[in-house]
Scaffold this motif. Structure first.
Motif, PDB file in Angstrom:
ATOM      1  N   ALA A 178      19.773  36.643 -73.795  1.00  0.00           N
ATOM      2  CA  ALA A 178      18.299  36.650 -73.373  1.00  0.00           C
ATOM      3  C   ALA A 178      17.369  37.387 -73.980  1.00  0.00           C
ATOM      4  CB  ALA A 178      18.300  36.932 -71.894  1.00  0.00           C
ATOM      5  N   ARG A 179      17.838  38.365 -74.838  1.00  0.00           N
ATOM      6  CA  ARG A 179      16.777  39.194 -75.748  1.00  0.00           C
ATOM      7  C   ARG A 179      16.213  38.548 -76.884  1.00  0.00           C
ATOM      8  NH1 ARG A 179      19.042  44.485 -75.549  1.00  0.00           N
ATOM      9  NH2 ARG A 179      17.727  45.099 -77.125  1.00  0.00           N
ATOM     10  N   VAL A 180      16.923  37.513 -77.143  1.00  0.00           N
ATOM     11  CA  VAL A 180      16.447  36.618 -78.688  1.00  0.00           C
ATOM     12  C   VAL A 180      15.534  35.591 -78.380  1.00  0.00           C
ATOM     13  CG1 VAL A 180      17.406  35.828 -80.722  1.00  0.00           C
ATOM     14  CG2 VAL A 180      18.528  37.578 -79.612  1.00  0.00           C
ATOM     15  N   GLU A 181      14.564  35.478 -78.673  1.00  0.00           N
ATOM     16  CA  GLU A 181      13.498  34.451 -78.293  1.00  0.00           C
ATOM     17  C   GLU A 181      13.831  33.125 -78.933  1.00  0.00           C
ATOM     18  OE1 GLU A 181       8.652  33.658 -78.339  1.00  0.00           O
ATOM     19  OE2 GLU A 181       9.378  35.569 -78.977  1.00  0.00           O
ATOM     20  N   GLY A 182      13.950  32.295 -78.349  1.00  0.00           N
ATOM     21  CA  GLY A 182      14.227  30.793 -78.970  1.00  0.00           C
ATOM     22  C   GLY A 182      15.578  30.659 -79.165  1.00  0.00           C
ATOM     23  N   LEU A 183      16.377  31.481 -78.839  1.00  0.00           N
ATOM     24  CA  LEU A 183      17.726  31.100 -78.931  1.00  0.00           C
ATOM     25  C   LEU A 183      18.427  30.115 -78.146  1.00  0.00           C
ATOM     26  CD1 LEU A 183      19.967  32.224 -80.915  1.00  0.00           C
ATOM     27  CD2 LEU A 183      20.684  33.879 -79.251  1.00  0.00           C
ATOM     28  N   GLY A 184      17.863  29.887 -77.074  1.00  0.00           N
ATOM     29  CA  GLY A 184      18.472  29.010 -75.843  1.00  0.00           C
ATOM     30  C   GLY A 184      18.529  27.650 -76.560  1.00  0.00           C
ATOM     31  N   LEU A 185      17.536  27.090 -77.141  1.00  0.00           N
ATOM     32  CA  LEU A 185      17.708  25.695 -77.517  1.00  0.00           C
ATOM     33  C   LEU A 185      18.983  25.660 -78.610  1.00  0.00           C
ATOM     34  CD1 LEU A 185      16.576  22.811 -77.648  1.00  0.00           C
ATOM     35  CD2 LEU A 185      15.107  23.592 -79.319  1.00  0.00           C
ATOM     36  N   ALA A 230      28.433  21.731 -85.978  1.00  0.00           N
ATOM     37  CA  ALA A 230      28.581  22.824 -85.083  1.00  0.00           C
ATOM     38  C   ALA A 230      28.596  24.010 -86.124  1.00  0.00           C
ATOM     39  CB  ALA A 230      30.156  22.903 -84.453  1.00  0.00           C
ATOM     40  N   ASP A 231      29.210  23.789 -87.323  1.00  0.00           N
ATOM     41  CA  ASP A 231      29.197  24.998 -88.214  1.00  0.00           C
ATOM     42  C   ASP A 231      27.633  25.454 -88.727  1.00  0.00           C
ATOM     43  OD1 ASP A 231      31.895  25.181 -88.400  1.00  0.00           O
ATOM     44  OD2 ASP A 231      32.251  24.072 -90.445  1.00  0.00           O
ATOM     45  N   ARG A 232      26.840  24.176 -89.021  1.00  0.00           N
ATOM     46  CA  ARG A 232      25.554  24.258 -89.236  1.00  0.00           C
ATOM     47  C   ARG A 232      24.815  24.800 -88.149  1.00  0.00           C
ATOM     48  NH1 ARG A 232      28.035  22.637 -93.192  1.00  0.00           N
ATOM     49  NH2 ARG A 232      28.438  24.765 -93.133  1.00  0.00           N
ATOM     50  N   LEU A 233      24.739  24.549 -86.760  1.00  0.00           N
ATOM     51  CA  LEU A 233      24.172  25.347 -85.815  1.00  0.00           C
ATOM     52  C   LEU A 233      24.540  26.668 -85.725  1.00  0.00           C
ATOM     53  CD1 LEU A 233      24.732  22.211 -83.093  1.00  0.00           C
ATOM     54  CD2 LEU A 233      22.494  23.111 -84.068  1.00  0.00           C
ATOM     55  N   PHE A 234      25.717  27.183 -86.107  1.00  0.00           N
ATOM     56  CA  PHE A 234      26.150  28.643 -86.030  1.00  0.00           C
ATOM     57  C   PHE A 234      25.337  29.235 -87.072  1.00  0.00           C
ATOM     58  CE2 PHE A 234      30.133  29.089 -83.298  1.00  0.00           C
ATOM     59  CZ  PHE A 234      29.753  30.393 -82.899  1.00  0.00           C
ATOM     60  N   GLU A 235      24.837  28.457 -88.202  1.00  0.00           N
ATOM     61  CA  GLU A 235      24.290  29.385 -89.266  1.00  0.00           C
ATOM     62  C   GLU A 235      22.942  29.431 -88.731  1.00  0.00           C
ATOM     63  OE1 GLU A 235      25.019  26.815 -92.556  1.00  0.00           O
ATOM     64  OE2 GLU A 235      27.136  27.193 -92.722  1.00  0.00           O
ATOM     65  N   VAL A 236      22.245  28.374 -88.101  1.00  0.00           N
ATOM     66  CA  VAL A 236      20.964  28.585 -87.245  1.00  0.00           C
ATOM     67  C   VAL A 236      20.986  29.772 -86.467  1.00  0.00           C
ATOM     68  CG1 VAL A 236      19.175  27.304 -85.756  1.00  0.00           C
ATOM     69  CG2 VAL A 236      20.414  26.047 -87.771  1.00  0.00           C
ATOM     70  N   VAL A 237      22.086  29.924 -85.721  1.00  0.00           N
ATOM     71  CA  VAL A 237      21.873  31.126 -84.709  1.00  0.00           C
ATOM     72  C   VAL A 237      21.990  32.343 -85.354  1.00  0.00           C
ATOM     73  CG1 VAL A 237      23.547  32.087 -83.003  1.00  0.00           C
ATOM     74  CG2 VAL A 237      23.232  29.736 -82.816  1.00  0.00           C
ATOM     75  N   LEU A 238      22.721  32.310 -86.547  1.00  0.00           N
ATOM     76  CA  LEU A 238      22.835  33.674 -87.291  1.00  0.00           C
ATOM     77  C   LEU A 238      21.480  33.868 -87.922  1.00  0.00           C
ATOM     78  CD1 LEU A 238      24.495  35.906 -88.591  1.00  0.00           C
ATOM     79  CD2 LEU A 238      25.056  34.460 -90.396  1.00  0.00           C
ATOM     80  N   ILE A 239      20.637  32.780 -88.414  1.00  0.00           N
ATOM     81  CA  ILE A 239      19.410  33.164 -88.996  1.00  0.00           C
ATOM     82  C   ILE A 239      18.391  33.629 -87.890  1.00  0.00           C
ATOM     83  CG2 ILE A 239      17.363  32.158 -90.004  1.00  0.00           C
ATOM     84  CD1 ILE A 239      19.357  30.276 -91.290  1.00  0.00           C
TER      85      ILE A 239
END
Length: 288
Positions: free
Chosen positions: A122-129, A149-158
């Protein structure tokens, strides 16, 4: 007048890429062990449930036990053994990925980060989508599922790295690259160094990018990054040189690209910082 925004991450991630590989989705029950392996980090996402996180006694900088009771990201940028102890409850849900950073321990972002980041979702803005898309891809088998899924994990990391740059104190980040990028004035100078490492960067030129006097810039830079601007520039060039040596590039070409007058000038930097020539360093890497 507001300061122009700059992209503080792309120049780093373009030169030192990160790759994620999904290896678990779904419940975790009992004891799950994650060993330390060279060059490998982890990003775990607990969507539902709870867990007890444990570390060995030799990791004195980390808690031996930590109870996680809300949806949370757990980020290990460097190899560090840890284990989960999960109650056998229905409804727990995790996705876990291995991370591989270009340059491994030499990666400037890896060096700058704390050994563990524990961050409620909940602390990271925009992470939900991003997480909604990630969990959607892991819930049922479809064409290209693993790759997406691998690419989406990289998006989450960024997105996580963005948050760390914006909130270094909350994440326990020590003085260094991340705290420098969090400073609006220093970030302008750092991004310029990252994007054009071969330019003839004088103290005056770096201070001008930051919009500061030379003396104020030098003092503020050292206070925030715990090293002088010249030392940081030499470290950045050395890190790039090491990466390019591993790619098989010749020393003379690397020296030209990084602003050194000759291959011998770059070799002197290696000898001063690492106690060996570029060739000796590369031979040592091959033996690891």
């Amino acid at each position: 007048m507001s300061q122009p925004t700059i992209d503080r991450l792309s120049s780093l991630l373009e030169r030192f890429k990160v790759r994620a590989r999904l290896f678990h989705q779904g419940p975790l029950c009992g004891i799950s062990r994650f060993p330390a392996e060279p060059g490998r980090g982890f990003l775990h996402v607990m969507r539902r449930g709870e867990l007890e996180l444990r570390h060995g006694a030799k990791h004195s900088e980390l808690p031996r036990r930590l109870l996680i009771t809300e949806p949370t990201l757990l980020f290990y940028p460097r190899p560090l053994a840890h284990q989960f102890r999960n109650p056998p409850e229905d409804g727990s849900d995790f996705v876990c990925a291995e991370l591989e950073f270009d340059g491994a321990a030499l990666n400037p972002l890896v060096r700058a980060l704390p050994p563990l980041v524990v961050l409620p979702l909940a602390r990271v803005e925009g992470l939900g989508l991003s997480l909604q898309l990630l969990f959607s891809e892991t819930e049922r088998l479809r064409c290209g599922q693993r790759l997406l899924a691998d690419r989406l994990f990289e998006v989450v990391l960024i997105q996580l790295l963005r948050w760390l740059i914006d909130h270094p104190a909350e994440a326990g980040v020590q003085p260094g690259l991340i705290t420098g990028l969090a400073d609006p004035r220093l970030a302008r100078a750092l991004v310029a160094l990252h994007e054009a490492p071969g330019e003839a960067w004088s103290l005056a030129a770096m201070a001008e990018r930051a919009g500061m006097s030379r003396s104020a810039f030098a003092a503020h830079f050292k206070a925030v990054l715990a090293q002088t601007p010249a030392h940081y520039l030499a470290d950045w060039r050395l890190t790039l040189a090491q990466s390019r040596l591993r790619q098989g590039r010749p020393v003379k070409q690397i020296a030209d690209e990084l602003g050194y007058a000759s291959a011998s000038a770059l070799s002197r930097l290696f000898s001063q910082r690492l106690g060996r020539s570029p060739r000796q360093w590369l031979d040592g890497q091959a033996a690891v």
